[in-house]
Write an enzyme that holds these catalytic residues in place. Structure first.
Site, PDB file in Angstrom:
ATOM      1  N   HIS A 260      -0.703  17.789  71.482  1.00  0.00           N
ATOM      2  CA  HIS A 260      -0.546  18.658  70.308  1.00  0.00           C
ATOM      3  C   HIS A 260       0.235  17.971  69.201  1.00  0.00           C
ATOM      4  CE1 HIS A 260      -2.398  22.537  71.010  1.00  0.00           C
ATOM      5  NE2 HIS A 260      -1.963  22.537  72.258  1.00  0.00           N
ATOM      6  N   HIS A 417      25.662  67.126  63.333  1.00  0.00           N
ATOM      7  CA  HIS A 417      24.601  67.110  64.330  1.00  0.00           C
ATOM      8  C   HIS A 417      24.609  68.403  65.142  1.00  0.00           C
ATOM      9  CE1 HIS A 417      24.396  62.836  63.400  1.00  0.00           C
ATOM     10  NE2 HIS A 417      23.379  62.685  64.225  1.00  0.00           N
TER      11      HIS A 417
END
Length: 803
Positions: A260, A417
């Site tokens: 490669h 919350h």
């Protein structure tokens, strides 16, 4: 290649380094300057950098319709056919990865779902230059199209004449991709991240490349918030090759990655000096005829071969290295694969070259390099989609879940919350919603997502004995033979389908409730039912720990359920990373045999406890031989672990193998599922009668246990003195696993010729040369020892170490 013989583990960190790592600072600096140039000059920067770096003069950056039209005629018919076959394989593998929309009711009235949505704009980088990697376009383009990504942009380096390889354009047309840009290297990544007049900015960038491309992708993610598939840089392969490997095959695999480029790295691990020498010779021979030999030779100079002690050392090094490609060139590839924790893609056995994964097996070749396989997976269909979750609460759901959320939010100091829940509860007329919180927490379902949806929906069969219990003067409801039975005993009436009498007596004996007990046709029925209960055929998996009882895999195979294997260590214990491996697994069940068959040893209690605390599926502890072990049964821990299932049997210590009666102990909810899917009359009346009689005579069980344990001790002391016995493994069961210093199969045959039958376990993982010897009567034990002594005395001295 540089060869290292038995390097000390303290030196391994240096051996794990990639050649490109040393130049990382200079590469990063160059990439930053390229991004600045592209950001300031746009298309002009891409043309200038193509001339500077690719030696190509580019006019129009986008491939024109005329260039597309001319491409197919330049691709040979044979190559077109090969490409279409590879495309079909890649499509088949990636299409199978589609997830249906997930819907789970975590509590009554609390519905959660998850849906896959494609990434809207994706950029695919396809390496080009001297070797245009059209296969990469297949690997990226196929899943992008399957995922439904609306906009796909391809960037690939131009050839010297400013054109794009016609094979790449042929593949693009095959995939229906019409935006191909003549730009390569870090500048192409910069263009995809920033956008130019010719290159649309994208949401996510895919594709492998050299060190500059890899650094550019990481820079795009860190500085510009563009997602990337993974760091996929210079190619690499690690080959584990034992004495069974073929040097020519291994050398060819190493060269397939070395060619490669000069910054590729290949690594060879072997426990055989002869294999390393043979591979070195083959590398020299094959390199001489390789067209890209100069590139490959440079890569080989930066590559390594390590001679290590054994397969376990090789796997330890491999998992630390975390290779892009891992080849297990060994006869034991399947067993070793179960211990792989870090790798991009694994190639099993001698006939599976890495090249098939690069092109056409169907798996994806875009994989993490540079050790990133420790954190990243290779490209898959999931890479091109986002998973969006949804939830909806009904009034009942809010009433149940709301107080849980209020409690948790207040504990974190996030009052807004909590208020978001409280105002809704108040609108429903719920006051003081915190009062029943402890009861609400207890309703959280530990089996959410674990039971097959079809089992949840199904209606259990209702038998005649479910609808009427006991006896009446006239019984005409079950289509039985009212005249009685053929033969001396009367079994004309169906048995109790729920075996209430046995469960009552067994609960008293074991210290559990009848609701914790399921009775089956041997433990095998419980194993099969549990697989059917939790695992969707063709989709889910179980985990087994070889060497172990074979029926776990049989049940999985019968139900088309995949088997994951987590090999025991050389002393037949769970590996140190077992809990982490299982916590990361999506398997629905793990089977843990303790005492284990065929090895006889107990698995470490702390290891099992860690798994019970972390694994999200059913944990099955098979205690078929627990009556011979001096430790508490795991049934004493059922209340702590709702997904624990303990298997026991009447076949071993009770001596009732002919009755085929097995027991599963579990939480009442799990037993309810068992009863829902079992055959209505799975335990015969005769078996129930004999089992009740045995429980009534349980004092005899204690006497038999003591006698068998004495026999085990006698064998354990006498066997090591025999000349043909190498090792007797510790046992907490009614058998011993014995390794012979001579050919165990020949010993097995000679025992059989003398009328003594034992179990040959030589083919089991970790059990080479081993026979399993059941403890017999005093006379049978003496006969066995005498036969082994006679066989040893007659064994030819020249074969004393033959296996």
């Amino acid at each position: 290649m540089q060869v290292y013989s038995y390097p000390d583990p303290s030196t391994w960190p240096g051996l794990l380094q990639r050649p490109a790592a040393a130049e990382a600072p200079q590469v990063a600096a160059r990439v930053r300057s390229i991004f600045t140039q592209v950001q300031e000059q746009g298309d002009d920067a891409l043309r200038a950098l193509a001339l500077e770096l690719d030696k190509a003069t580019v006019g129009e950056l986008r491939v024109s319709n005329a260039e597309f039209a001319a491409a197919a005629a330049q691709v040979p018919a044979e190559l077109q056919t090969a490409i279409m076959q590879a495309k079909a394989n890649i499509e088949a593998f990636h299409a199978a990865q589609r997830d249906p929309e997930l819907r789970v009711e975590t509590l009554p009235g609390v519905a959660c779902s998850r849906r896959s949505v494609p990434v809207q704009r994706v950029g695919l980088y396809v390496p080009g230059g001297s070797a245009p990697l059209f296969s990469t376009l297949l690997m990226l383009g196929v899943p992008a199209r399957l995922a439904g990504c609306p906009e796909v942009v391809v960037c690939t380096p131009p050839q010297a004449d400013g054109s794009v390889s016609p094979i790449i354009l042929f593949v693009a047309q095959l995939l229906g991709i019409d935006t191909v840009v003549k730009a390569g290297g870090a500048q192409a990544v910069a263009a995809l991240a920033l956008g130019t007049d010719s290159v649309p900015a994208v949401d996510k960038i895919f594709g492998p490349g050299n060190r500059y491309v890899t650094a550019a992708k990481q820079h795009a993610a860190a500085e510009y918030g563009v997602a990337i598939d993974m760091p996929a840089g210079p190619s690499e392969v690690l080959v584990v090759a034992d004495a069974s490997a073929t040097p020519a095959f291994v050398a060819a695999d190493l060269l397939s990655q070395a060619e490669h480029g000069p910054d590729s790295q290949v690594v060879l691990l072997s426990d055989s000096a002869g294999i390393i020498e043979g591979v070195q010779a083959e590398l020299e021979r094959q390199l001489a005829t390789l067209p890209r030999r100069d590139l490959a030779a440079t890569a080989l100079a930066n590559s390594r071969a390590l001679l290590l002690e054994d397969a376990q050392a090789m796997l330890r090094f491999s998992n630390l290295y975390a290779p892009e490609h891992l080849i297990l060139a060994t006869d034991q590839a399947e067993e070793l694969a179960a211990q792989v924790t870090n790798a991009g893609s694994v190639f099993l056995g001698h006939l599976t070259p890495e090249a098939v994964g690069d092109y056409a097996s169907g798996t994806n070749h875009t994989l993490p390099t540079g050790g990133y396989a420790r954190q990243y997976s290779g490209v898959s269909l999931d890479s091109f989609v986002k998973k969006i979750t949804f939830q909806r609460l009904t009034e009942a759901g809010l009433r149940t879940l709301g107080p849980v959320v209020e409690t948790m939010a207040e504990a974190e100091g996030l009052s807004a919350h909590a208020r978001a829940v409280s105002v809704r509860l108040a609108s429903l007329g719920v006051a003081g919603s915190a009062a029943p919180r402890a009861e609400v927490v207890a309703t959280v379902n530990p089996y959410a997502g674990l039971i097959r949806a079809s089992v949840e929906r199904m209606q259990a069969y209702s038998s005649a004995r479910d609808e009427f219990e006991g006896m009446a003067a006239v019984m005409l409801d079950a289509n039985e033979n009212s005249l009685g039975s053929v033969g001396p005993d009367d079994f004309s009436r169906y048995p109790d389908p729920h075996q209430r009498a046995i469960k009552g007596e067994l609960a008293r004996l074991k210290g559990v409730r009848p609701e914790n007990i399921f009775l089956g046709n041997g433990s095998d029925e419980a194993i099969d039912l549990l697989v059917r209960l939790a695992c969707t055929p063709g989709q889910d998996s179980i985990v087994v720990c070889p060497p172990t009882y074979g029926m776990y895999e049989v049940a999985a195979n019968l139900n088309d359920v995949r088997v994951e294997r987590l090999l025991l260590t050389s002393d037949f214990q769970l590996p140190a990373n077992a809990a982490n491996v299982l916590a990361a697994s999506k398997a629905k069940i793990v089977f843990l045999c303790s005492p284990n068959n065929p090895t006889g040893n107990l698995l470490a209690q702390d290891a099992l406890e860690t798994i019970l605390n972390s694994f999200q599926g059913f944990v099955v502890v098979d205690e078929a031989y627990a009556d011979f072990a001096d430790v508490p049964s795991w049934i004493t821990r059922l209340a702590e672990f709702p997904r624990l299932v303990v298997l026991q049997t009447f076949s071993k210590a009770w001596g009732l193998a002919g009755l085929r009666l097995g027991v599963a102990y579990a939480a009442p909810a799990v037993i309810t599922y068992f009863n829902k899917i079992k055959p209505p009359y799975n335990i015969s009346a005769a078996t129930q009668q004999h089992a009740l009689a045995a429980i009534d005579a349980a004092t005899q069980l204690t006497e038999m246990q003591a006698e068998l344990l004495q026999g085990r001790e006698l064998l354990n002391n006498a066997l090591p003195a025999l000349t043909i016995v190498e090792h007797v493994f510790p046992s907490d069961a009614n058998f011993l696993l014995v390794r012979f210093s001579v050919n165990a199969t020949a010993v097995y045959d000679q025992l059989q010729a003398r009328g003594i039958v034992v179990r040959n376990r030589t083919s089991q993982p970790g059990c080479a040369g081993c026979l399993r010897l059941t403890v017999g009567t005093n006379a049978e034990n003496a006969q066995l020892l005498a036969a082994l002594q006679e066989i040893g005395a007659a064994w030819p001295a020249s074969k004393a170490t033959a296996q």
